[in-house]
Write an enzyme that holds these catalytic residues in place. Structure first.
Site, PDB file in Angstrom:
ATOM      1  N   ARG A 150      -2.011 -11.137   8.886  1.00 53.85           N
ATOM      2  CA  ARG A 150      -1.949 -10.657   8.163  1.00 53.85           C
ATOM      3  C   ARG A 150      -0.606  -9.895   8.330  1.00 53.85           C
ATOM      4  NH1 ARG A 150      -3.535  -5.037   5.906  1.00 53.85           N
ATOM      5  NH2 ARG A 150      -4.596  -4.528   7.427  1.00 53.85           N
ATOM      6  N   SER A 182      -2.877   0.758  -3.174  1.00 57.79           N
ATOM      7  CA  SER A 182      -3.363  -0.418  -2.687  1.00 57.79           C
ATOM      8  C   SER A 182      -2.834  -1.520  -3.706  1.00 57.79           C
ATOM      9  CB  SER A 182      -3.912  -1.257  -1.213  1.00 57.79           C
ATOM     10  OG  SER A 182      -3.786  -0.004  -0.882  1.00 57.79           O
ATOM     11  N   THR A 183      -2.120  -2.341  -3.961  1.00 58.72           N
ATOM     12  CA  THR A 183      -1.845  -3.706  -4.848  1.00 58.72           C
ATOM     13  C   THR A 183      -2.936  -4.620  -5.166  1.00 58.72           C
ATOM     14  OG1 THR A 183      -0.625  -4.673  -3.823  1.00 58.72           O
ATOM     15  CG2 THR A 183       0.461  -3.068  -5.517  1.00 58.72           C
ATOM     16  N   GLU A 193       0.890  -0.714  -0.249  1.00 51.05           N
ATOM     17  CA  GLU A 193       0.105   0.234   0.202  1.00 51.05           C
ATOM     18  C   GLU A 193       0.694   1.019  -0.413  1.00 51.05           C
ATOM     19  OE1 GLU A 193      -2.067  -0.625   3.640  1.00 51.05           O
ATOM     20  OE2 GLU A 193      -2.266  -2.572   3.756  1.00 51.05           O
ATOM     21  N   ASP A 237      -6.477   8.593   1.183  1.00 44.24           N
ATOM     22  CA  ASP A 237      -6.301   8.471   2.700  1.00 44.24           C
ATOM     23  C   ASP A 237      -5.713   9.247   3.004  1.00 44.24           C
ATOM     24  OD1 ASP A 237      -6.442   7.091   4.712  1.00 44.24           O
ATOM     25  OD2 ASP A 237      -4.585   5.706   4.376  1.00 44.24           O
ATOM     26  N   GLU A 264      -4.167   7.260  -2.090  1.00 41.50           N
ATOM     27  CA  GLU A 264      -3.330   6.219  -2.266  1.00 41.50           C
ATOM     28  C   GLU A 264      -3.712   4.560  -2.587  1.00 41.50           C
ATOM     29  OE1 GLU A 264      -3.096   4.293   2.468  1.00 41.50           O
ATOM     30  OE2 GLU A 264      -3.101   2.284   2.006  1.00 41.50           O
ATOM     31  N   TYR A 315      -8.021   5.411  -3.481  1.00 46.66           N
ATOM     32  CA  TYR A 315      -8.567   6.603  -2.639  1.00 46.66           C
ATOM     33  C   TYR A 315      -7.978   7.591  -1.529  1.00 46.66           C
ATOM     34  CZ  TYR A 315      -6.552   3.726   1.214  1.00 46.66           C
ATOM     35  OH  TYR A 315      -5.789   3.003   2.117  1.00 46.66           O
ATOM     36  N   HIS A 341       0.825  -6.904   9.085  1.00 48.69           N
ATOM     37  CA  HIS A 341       1.175  -5.139   8.284  1.00 48.69           C
ATOM     38  C   HIS A 341       2.775  -5.104   8.563  1.00 48.69           C
ATOM     39  CE1 HIS A 341      -0.754  -2.474   6.448  1.00 48.69           C
ATOM     40  NE2 HIS A 341      -0.514  -1.469   8.110  1.00 48.69           N
ATOM     41  N   HIS A 381       3.020   0.442   3.863  1.00 47.99           N
ATOM     42  CA  HIS A 381       3.163  -0.622   3.854  1.00 47.99           C
ATOM     43  C   HIS A 381       2.796  -1.790   2.894  1.00 47.99           C
ATOM     44  CE1 HIS A 381       1.142   1.832   7.082  1.00 47.99           C
ATOM     45  NE2 HIS A 381       1.718   2.584   6.702  1.00 47.99           N
TER      46      HIS A 381
END
Lengths: 516, 71
Positions: free
Chosen positions: A254, A99-100, A10, A92, A97, A90, A256, A167
């Site tokens: 997950r 995110s793949t 992300e 953020d 941002e 989106y 992070h 991230h």
């Protein structure tokens, strides 16, 4: 046996409007909204992100059809959408941002991360075209000559103490205790900076001179204050404890990771993800056979980042001292042994896994002998080389604003202004692969089902998120809104769903067949 | 993208295929070192290009690039 390290990145991009002073879009939220709206309107139907977090049960294929109990309105009103390649795009906070989509291996993730850069570059083009039309009509009205445009940077800080993140996410087996992950991974996160760092001028921390040292390896190291914690915006931790699996919570975690830099270099991204995935697989398989726990990880993180000689040692909790390079060699040695004994299926693909180890070794060797040999491979070395070259050519001091401009502009997403694009950097993936990934999802994760359904039935999809999609089957149905959940990241692949999606003439038929 | 195609990908030989058709260039990493050396020779040309595209009023640009924290 370690599970496949399904992974994603992300990235929050820096955003501003030029020229300074006369820009209406110097509000980053409006600028980000305009940027993303412009792009999404150019795709087909816009499908909004679904904020409803729920814990679904799973059927044999990893799907379950449910009737949503409530329809969730977007809580912020900001643009928040799903792209046909399965990514999320989106606003953020005050940043755009991207995110793949979920990827099964580090090389695919390089492709989808680069596709994100292309999405941003295309968004800029579209947004600035619409701004130009507005500017022209304003110029006619007011007799002014405004040439306002939005600019976006894939970097991590503004040089004034404000940071935004890049991230990483990795799928982990829930059975592995979190404290074990935290204990065994920190030394990798601290020392991988020597090849993952994006490079940065100066230091952004209270109590430290801004230009001492003048250049450091990592853009983000200055902003970390604790070893383990939940926060991401204040008192940032090296190991983040956010526990949102976006998958079956009984089976998966997950992980992070918020401590990395946004990379432009494909080799840096490939190694950042690949080496971390191997280390996590070794942790999962209880393969770490030596104590590499650091005595003071937060200090070590900053010290490693601020030492471009790579020679200063950091202390282990055993009392021993070790250079970041030696620590990386230890991890590589263990990884080679692991690959030999267990294989590298955990990286999604044995060949990609072998390539990770090969690049890892080659990069460590060059860092040991002559880091400048990596000027075409690693971001920090490339950036250092052009800053130092420019500084010498014009006899500038390290704090000269021209150098800071170069530092920012290395990350510029306008192809014409990107300094990264001027460099002969090594490519691991082709332009065609990147261009395809802008509109097509990966074939071997659930992102395939998400992306393909969006493409075929976008008008009937009310919202979507990582692990579910809500279809609107029309008012002639007793339950028009139906949720399909996808709790298994490696199901919903092309192999499992392509025929189904092609065969079905309507979402109603799709959902009927999924419920069988 | 034109820029990228022109500048970034001089040889197809260095490229790596993925997933469906994995075909990784086994000498990529080794050959890369030599390329890094070449970059030194290219540096002068790169610095010329940088001079042409960096923001004109550097001081004002740097001063005004202020972001809100994210994440």
């Amino acid at each position: 046996m370690a599970i496949v390290k399904v992974c994603g990145i992300e990235t929050e991009y820096g955003i501003t409007a030029l020229p300074i002073g006369c820009a209406n879009y110097d509000n980053p939220v409006s600028a980000s909204s305009l940027l993303i709206r412009s792009y999404v309107m150019s795709c087909s139907k816009r499908v909004d992100w679904d904020f409803d977090g729920e814990t679904p049960q799973v059927d044999a294929r990893g799907f379950k059809v449910q009737h949503p109990t409530r329809y969730v309105e977007l809580d912020s009103g900001l643009v928040n959408t799903v792209l046909p390649n399965g990514a999320r795009y989106y606003v953020d906070h005050a940043h755009p941002e991207y995110s793949t989509p979920e990827c099964s291996n580090p090389l695919d993730l390089v492709i989808y991360d680069k596709a994100g850069e292309m999405v941003l570059a295309n968004s800029l083009k579209l947004a600035n075209e619409s701004l130009q039309i507005t500017n022209e009509s304003k110029s006619k009205q007011h007799g002014t000559n405004s040439l306002e445009s939005i600019v976006v940077y894939k970097n991590n800080s503004d040089g004034k103490g404000n940071s935004y993140g890049c991230h990483e996410n990795y799928l982990m087996d829930r059975k592995v205790p979190f404290p074990k992950i935290a204990r065994e991974m920190v030394s990798h996160l601290v020392t991988r900076q020597i090849y993952t760092g994006a490079g940065k001028l100066g230091v952004e921390e209270h109590g430290v001179e801004l230009d001492d040292p003048p250049f450091q390896l990592c853009a983000r190291a200055d902003f970390f204050e604790q070893v383990v914690g939940l926060e991401t915006t204040v008192k940032r931790p090296i190991v983040n404890t956010r526990d949102e699996p976006h998958a079956d919570p009984n089976k998966y975690r997950r992980l992070h990771i918020i401590v990395g830099d946004a990379n432009l270099s494909e080799v840096a991204t490939f190694l950042k993800i690949g080496t971390t995935a191997v280390v996590l697989a070794m942790i999962e398989d209880d393969f770490i056979d030596r104590d590499l726990v650091l005595a003071d990880p937060v200090s070590a993180l900053k010290q490693v980042s601020r030492d471009i000689t790579l020679k200063q040692t950091i202390e282990l909790s055993t009392g021993k001292s070790i250079t970041p390079l030696s620590l990386q060699w230890e991890l590589l040695e263990m990884s080679n042994k692991y690959a030999h004994q267990e294989g590298l299926k955990c990286l999604g693909n044995e060949d990609v896994g072998a390539q990770v180890l090969k690049y890892w070794q080659s990069v460590l060797q060059s860092l040991e002998t002559n880091p400048l040999d990596l000027a075409n491979q690693l971001d920090w070395v490339a950036k250092f080389q052009i800053l130092e070259g420019y500084r010498q050519r014009h006899s500038l001091g390290w704090s000269d604003p021209k150098l800071h401009t170069i530092d920012f502009q290395y990350h510029d997403m306008r192809p014409s202004h990107s300094l990264f694009n001027k460099l002969p950097m090594l490519s691991l993936v082709s332009n065609d692969q990147i261009a395809k990934a802008v509109s097509q999802p990966p074939t071997d994760t659930r992102a395939y089902f998400r992306g393909k359904c969006l493409k075929k039935w976008g008008d009937s999809i009310v919202s979507a998120n990582w692990d579910s999609m809500v279809f609107d089957l029309g008012s002639n149905q007793s339950q028009p809104l139906q949720r399909v959940t996808m709790a298994e990241p490696l199901k919903g692949t092309a192999e499992m769903t392509d025929t189904l999606i092609k065969d079905c003439c309507s979402p109603t038929e799709l959902l009927e067949r999924l419920s069988l | 993208m034109t820029e990228r195609e022109l500048k970034k990908r001089p040889t197809a030989a260095k490229q790596v295929e993925t997933t469906d058709d994995t075909d990784i260039d086994s000498d990529g990493a080794a050959a890369a070192g030599a390329k890094g050396q070449n970059m030194k020779n290219e540096l002068d040309g790169i610095l010329d290009e940088i001079d042409q595209v960096i923001e004109e009023n550097a001081e004002e640009f740097v001063h005004n690039y202020v972001q809100k924290g994210g994440e």
